[in-house]
Scaffold this active site. Structure first.
Site, PDB file in Angstrom:
ATOM      1  N   ARG A 124       0.815  -1.232   0.000  1.00  0.00           N
ATOM      2  CA  ARG A 124       0.000   0.000   0.000  1.00  0.00           C
ATOM      3  C   ARG A 124       0.847   1.281   0.000  1.00  0.00           C
ATOM      4  NH1 ARG A 124      -3.812  -2.710   3.662  1.00  0.00           N
ATOM      5  NH2 ARG A 124      -5.351  -3.651   2.298  1.00  0.00           N
ATOM      6  N   LYS A 146       4.473  11.737 -10.774  1.00  0.00           N
ATOM      7  CA  LYS A 146       3.657  10.935 -11.689  1.00  0.00           C
ATOM      8  C   LYS A 146       4.375   9.617 -11.921  1.00  0.00           C
ATOM      9  CE  LYS A 146       1.006  14.204 -14.474  1.00  0.00           C
ATOM     10  NZ  LYS A 146       0.790  14.753 -15.826  1.00  0.00           N
ATOM     11  N   GLU A 188      12.116  18.897 -23.438  1.00  0.00           N
ATOM     12  CA  GLU A 188      11.345  19.176 -22.215  1.00  0.00           C
ATOM     13  C   GLU A 188      11.900  20.414 -21.501  1.00  0.00           C
ATOM     14  OE1 GLU A 188       8.600  17.599 -21.434  1.00  0.00           O
ATOM     15  OE2 GLU A 188       8.698  15.550 -22.204  1.00  0.00           O
ATOM     16  N   LYS A 230       9.191  23.348 -12.745  1.00  0.00           N
ATOM     17  CA  LYS A 230       8.322  22.193 -12.500  1.00  0.00           C
ATOM     18  C   LYS A 230       7.864  22.172 -11.047  1.00  0.00           C
ATOM     19  CE  LYS A 230       6.896  17.752 -13.472  1.00  0.00           C
ATOM     20  NZ  LYS A 230       7.001  16.558 -14.277  1.00  0.00           N
ATOM     21  N   GLU A 240      -2.952  17.826 -11.160  1.00  0.00           N
ATOM     22  CA  GLU A 240      -3.321  18.272 -12.513  1.00  0.00           C
ATOM     23  C   GLU A 240      -4.799  18.655 -12.637  1.00  0.00           C
ATOM     24  OE1 GLU A 240      -1.072  16.316 -15.682  1.00  0.00           O
ATOM     25  OE2 GLU A 240      -2.819  16.534 -16.958  1.00  0.00           O
ATOM     26  N   ARG A 244      -1.074  22.396 -13.958  1.00  0.00           N
ATOM     27  CA  ARG A 244      -0.116  21.344 -14.317  1.00  0.00           C
ATOM     28  C   ARG A 244      -0.345  20.825 -15.731  1.00  0.00           C
ATOM     29  NH1 ARG A 244       2.288  16.411 -10.571  1.00  0.00           N
ATOM     30  NH2 ARG A 244       3.666  15.598 -12.181  1.00  0.00           N
ATOM     31  N   ASN A 248       1.723  19.597 -20.454  1.00  0.00           N
ATOM     32  CA  ASN A 248       1.438  18.708 -21.581  1.00  0.00           C
ATOM     33  C   ASN A 248       1.587  19.411 -22.924  1.00  0.00           C
ATOM     34  OD1 ASN A 248       0.808  16.522 -19.890  1.00  0.00           O
ATOM     35  ND2 ASN A 248      -1.233  17.362 -19.538  1.00  0.00           N
ATOM     36  N   HIS A 251       2.281  17.425 -26.000  1.00  0.00           N
ATOM     37  CA  HIS A 251       2.127  16.011 -25.681  1.00  0.00           C
ATOM     38  C   HIS A 251       0.912  15.356 -26.340  1.00  0.00           C
ATOM     39  CE1 HIS A 251       5.327  16.838 -22.910  1.00  0.00           C
ATOM     40  NE2 HIS A 251       5.334  15.614 -22.450  1.00  0.00           N
ATOM     41  N   HIS A 255       2.195  12.272 -28.163  1.00  0.00           N
ATOM     42  CA  HIS A 255       1.805  10.891 -27.832  1.00  0.00           C
ATOM     43  C   HIS A 255       1.211  10.184 -29.046  1.00  0.00           C
ATOM     44  CE1 HIS A 255       1.545  11.491 -23.160  1.00  0.00           C
ATOM     45  NE2 HIS A 255       2.776  11.330 -23.594  1.00  0.00           N
ATOM     46  N   HIS A 269      10.540   9.796 -27.076  1.00  0.00           N
ATOM     47  CA  HIS A 269       9.472  10.611 -26.477  1.00  0.00           C
ATOM     48  C   HIS A 269       9.756  12.110 -26.647  1.00  0.00           C
ATOM     49  CE1 HIS A 269       6.444  12.093 -23.747  1.00  0.00           C
ATOM     50  NE2 HIS A 269       7.373  12.670 -23.003  1.00  0.00           N
TER      51      HIS A 269
HETATM   52  N1  GLY Z   1       5.351  15.320 -17.321  1.00  0.00           N
HETATM   53  C1  GLY Z   1       4.227  16.107 -17.037  1.00  0.00           C
HETATM   54  C2  GLY Z   1       3.908  16.207 -15.587  1.00  0.00           C
HETATM   55  O1  GLY Z   1       4.683  15.776 -14.764  1.00  0.00           O
HETATM   56  O2  GLY Z   1       2.868  16.708 -15.229  1.00  0.00           O
END
Ligand code: GLY
Length: 371
Positions: A124, A146, A188, A230, A240, A244, A248, A251, A255, A269
């Site tokens: 957990r 994430k 990035e 960040k 998000e 946040r 993206n 992205h 993607h 990527h």
């Molecule tokens: N890579 C995007 C984020 O961490 O929100």
């Protein structure tokens, strides 16, 4: 110069530091030991990273009185799946993992995401520490909690928000990173300038070539600047709900490009994100939101450092605009069946938009498909 700089990610009880500097791998044990509840740990890494960095890390842990086992997984995005997660959890449980244990993820985004997700769900949830060894992982995936694996239906569709206890970004390890990987991670870095920091973009225009030529001071400044951006965004919007989502940028397109390329080496990527950001600028210009000169300036910077800004640079994939559109419709940012795009009013002025006409999206995709 001080041995390292500290970026704090302020998240109440889940706050942590990102240390950026040189020799952090060799001194990792000193930074990690105060956070450990037990005097043993397990390092999760991959077959590319282990020969370069595992011994240095394990020696430093041992010097700090921490015994360590290592689990070495195959490299590449194919490792971020249920089979590898199952195997990893099985081995961790066999290694007598406890609630008080701390995992260490040593590697790029794939290892960080997979080991972080394992840490989120085993018993957990246990602690973990990120030691990112790629530029992309240092400036993006290791910070912000994430964690995920991929599903047959798309990228990062199974995961959890689970913050690390510490991130150690050793600039020195970037010296052994293949040039193409460094460049992909640089996309990035540029992203932070394009989202809300035109001064950073202007600094990158001046110093981008030095970053690629191995200038450690420029690399360190770029990583610290990116991690600060960040950290600010994650502290304001951990899960998000709003701001946040700006991370993206590029992205939704990126993607889809990765999916169409079969998540293969044809397109990394970061390369997908670079082309995706060029597409987001094209779409914004097309919709009358952004000056064409800003889109041209972004493409000029990509060309100056060697980043792809178009699909003609990517071989071996059928870039069918309708197929790309179908991939975009399966993105996890779809809400009420509608796609979300991060668009721009100019460099450093990104915003989230759900009201985009399919004909404009298709026109942008068609503009990028090689004739
Ligand atoms: N890579 C995007 C984020 O961490 O929100």
């Amino acid at each position: 110069m001080s041995p390292h700089e500290t970026v704090h990610v302020a998240l109440g009880a889940r706050s942590y530091d990102v240390l950026v500097g040189e020799d952090l791998l060799a001194t990792a044990g000193d930074h990690i030991a105060p956070l450990m509840q037990l005097d043993r740990t397990i390092v999760v890494t991959d077959e590319n990273v282990a020969p370069r960095h595992l011994e240095t890390l394990q020696r430093s842990l041992s010097d700090a009185g921490i015994a360590s086992d290592a689990i070495v997984l195959p490299p590449g995005d194919g490792t971020k799946n249920f089979t590898q997660l199952h195997g990893l959890i099985d081995r961790l449980l066999s290694c007598r993992i406890e609630r008080a244990s701390t995992l260490i993820a040593l590697g790029g985004g794939v290892i960080g995401d997979l080991a972080g997700f394992a840490a989120a769900i085993i018993l957990r949830g246990i602690d973990y520490i990120q030691i990112p060894t790629t530029l992309l992982a240092q400036v993006d995936s290791s910070v912000g909690g994430k964690t995920a694996i991929n599903a047959a239906q798309g990228k990062n569709l199974i995961g959890a928000f689970h913050q690390p206890r510490l991130v150690l970004a050793d600039i020195g390890v970037l010296d052994t990173l293949p040039g193409r990987e460094l460049l992909a991670g640089y996309a990035e870095v540029v992203k932070y300038g394009l989202i809300d920091d035109p001064d950073f973009f202007a600094w990158l225009e001046e110093h981008g070539p030095a970053i690629h030529d191995g200038d450690r001071s420029a690399r360190r400044k770029a990583v610290v600047w990116s991690c600060r951006s960040k950290a600010n965004i994650v502290s304001a919007d951990e899960r998000e709900a709003g701001q946040r989502a700006l991370l993206n940028l590029g992205h939704t397109f990126g993607h889809a490009l990765e999916a169409q390329a079969g998540y293969s080496d044809n397109l990394l990527h970061g390369e997908g994100v670079a082309i995706g950001m060029a597409m987001a600028f094209d779409l914004s210009v097309r919709m009358g939101l952004c000056p064409a000169e800003d889109a041209a300036r972004v493409r000029r910077h990509f060309a100056a450092v060697g980043l792809p800004a178009g699909l003609d640079a990517v071989q071996g994939t059928d870039w069918n605009p309708r197929a790309l559109l179908a991939h975009m419709g399966r993105d996890k940012k779809v809400r009420d069946g509608q796609m979300t795009f991060i668009l721009v009013r100019g460099i450093g002025q990104a915003f989230s938009c759900r009201d985009v006409a399919t004909r404009d999206i298709l026109a942008t995709l068609e503009n990028f498909v090689p004739s």
